[in-house]
Design a protein around this motif. Structure first.
Motif, short mmCIF file in Angstrom:
data_model
loop_
_atom_site.label_atom_id
_atom_site.label_comp_id
_atom_site.label_asym_id
_atom_site.label_seq_id
_atom_site.Cartn_x
_atom_site.Cartn_y
_atom_site.Cartn_z
N THR A 175 0.83 -1.21 0.00
CA THR A 175 0.00 0.00 0.00
C THR A 175 0.86 1.26 0.00
N GLU A 176 1.96 1.23 0.72
CA GLU A 176 2.85 2.39 0.78
C GLU A 176 3.45 2.69 -0.60
N GLU A 177 3.85 1.64 -1.31
CA GLU A 177 4.41 1.83 -2.66
C GLU A 177 3.35 2.39 -3.60
N ILE A 178 2.15 1.88 -3.48
CA ILE A 178 1.06 2.34 -4.34
C ILE A 178 0.76 3.81 -4.07
N LEU A 179 0.65 4.16 -2.79
CA LEU A 179 0.36 5.55 -2.44
C LEU A 179 1.46 6.49 -2.90
N ALA A 180 2.71 6.03 -2.80
CA ALA A 180 3.83 6.86 -3.29
C ALA A 180 3.75 7.03 -4.80
N GLY A 181 3.40 5.97 -5.51
CA GLY A 181 3.24 6.06 -6.97
C GLY A 181 2.11 6.98 -7.37
N ILE A 182 0.99 6.89 -6.65
CA ILE A 182 -0.16 7.76 -6.93
C ILE A 182 0.22 9.22 -6.66
N LYS A 183 0.93 9.45 -5.58
CA LYS A 183 1.36 10.82 -5.25
C LYS A 183 2.26 11.39 -6.35
N LYS A 184 3.18 10.55 -6.83
CA LYS A 184 4.08 11.00 -7.90
C LYS A 184 3.29 11.30 -9.19
N ALA A 185 2.30 10.45 -9.49
CA ALA A 185 1.46 10.67 -10.68
C ALA A 185 0.62 11.93 -10.53
N GLN A 186 0.11 12.19 -9.32
CA GLN A 186 -0.66 13.40 -9.08
C GLN A 186 0.21 14.64 -9.23
N ASP A 187 1.43 14.57 -8.71
CA ASP A 187 2.35 15.70 -8.83
C ASP A 187 2.69 15.98 -10.30
N ALA A 188 2.72 14.92 -11.11
CA ALA A 188 3.02 15.07 -12.53
C ALA A 188 1.79 15.54 -13.32
N GLY A 189 0.62 15.58 -12.66
CA GLY A 189 -0.60 16.05 -13.33
C GLY A 189 -1.26 15.01 -14.20
N TRP A 190 -1.10 13.74 -13.86
CA TRP A 190 -1.69 12.68 -14.68
C TRP A 190 -3.19 12.51 -14.46
N PHE A 191 -3.68 12.90 -13.31
CA PHE A 191 -5.09 12.70 -12.98
C PHE A 191 -5.90 13.95 -13.31
N LEU A 192 -7.13 13.74 -13.77
CA LEU A 192 -8.07 14.86 -13.94
C LEU A 192 -8.49 15.33 -12.55
N PRO A 193 -8.83 16.61 -12.40
CA PRO A 193 -9.38 17.07 -11.11
C PRO A 193 -10.66 16.27 -10.80
N ASP A 194 -10.89 16.03 -9.52
CA ASP A 194 -12.02 15.20 -9.10
C ASP A 194 -13.35 15.71 -9.63
N ASP A 195 -13.57 17.03 -9.57
CA ASP A 195 -14.85 17.58 -10.05
C ASP A 195 -15.05 17.33 -11.53
N GLU A 196 -14.00 17.52 -12.30
CA GLU A 196 -14.08 17.31 -13.75
C GLU A 196 -14.32 15.84 -14.08
N LEU A 197 -13.64 14.95 -13.38
CA LEU A 197 -13.83 13.51 -13.60
C LEU A 197 -15.23 13.09 -13.19
N ALA A 198 -15.74 13.65 -12.09
CA ALA A 198 -17.09 13.31 -11.64
C ALA A 198 -18.13 13.73 -12.69
N LEU A 199 -17.96 14.91 -13.28
CA LEU A 199 -18.89 15.35 -14.33
C LEU A 199 -18.80 14.47 -15.57
N LYS A 200 -17.61 14.05 -15.90
CA LYS A 200 -17.41 13.18 -17.06
C LYS A 200 -18.08 11.81 -16.84
N VAL A 201 -17.90 11.25 -15.66
CA VAL A 201 -18.52 9.97 -15.33
C VAL A 201 -20.04 10.13 -15.27
N HIS A 202 -20.50 11.25 -14.69
CA HIS A 202 -21.94 11.53 -14.60
C HIS A 202 -22.56 11.55 -16.00
N ALA A 203 -21.94 12.27 -16.92
CA ALA A 203 -22.47 12.37 -18.29
C ALA A 203 -22.50 11.00 -18.96
N TYR A 204 -21.47 10.21 -18.75
CA TYR A 204 -21.42 8.86 -19.32
C TYR A 204 -22.56 7.99 -18.79
#
Length: 153
Positions: free
Chosen positions: A37-66
């Protein structure tokens, strides 16, 4: 290849297929039981810092529309977003009524001339799918009004 690099490759692989929330990535990688879990969380943190994830609100709207396009109720969508770790979206009454109408048109070509018992079955079916009951009544009333208008012409 270090474990952090392989975690980042796995995260990039998931995100290349479709947008995921960090919670989804965490859940998927934890199920695999390849990384801690620690390795996963560190990887997710690194991906978030790199801007790989959409903002939560934007992703929620995208999923909602789908999910609206798939004919899901607002209640279903809210529950789905919650399981994915995403924020709620605003309830749009007209969108819910249109979704109900599309659902009814798909199931019945014309549903305004249904008998009382059949309408009750339809309403129960829609309520079980999580549709707001007042929106269901509104959709049925709209269809009845459209039918009566068509008969006049």
């Amino acid at each position: 290849m270090s474990s952090k690099e392989s975690i980042l490759h796995k995260i990039a692989d998931y995100l290349a297929r479709r947008d995921h929330s960090p919670k989804e990535i965490l859940d998927k990688l934890e199920r695999k039981k390849v990384f801690t879990t620690e390795e996963i969380l560190a990887g997710i943190k690194k991906a978030q810092d790199a801007g790989w994830f959409l903002p939560d609100d934007e992703l929620a709207l995208k999923v909602h529309a789908y999910l609206v396009r798939k004919g899901k109720s607002h209640k279903y969508i809210e529950q789905y977003l919650k399981t994915k770790g995403l924020p709620s979206t605003a309830f749009d009454r007209s969108e819910e009524v249109q979704t109900i109408r599309r659902h009814l048109e798909k199931k019945f070509q014309t549903y305004s001339n249904l008998e009382y018992d059949d309408k009750q079955k339809v309403l129960r079916s829609l309520a079980q799918k999580g549709f707001d009951l007042s929106c269901c009544y509104e959709a049925l009333r709209l269809e009845a009004n459209m039918e009566s208008m068509n008969e006049e012409f």
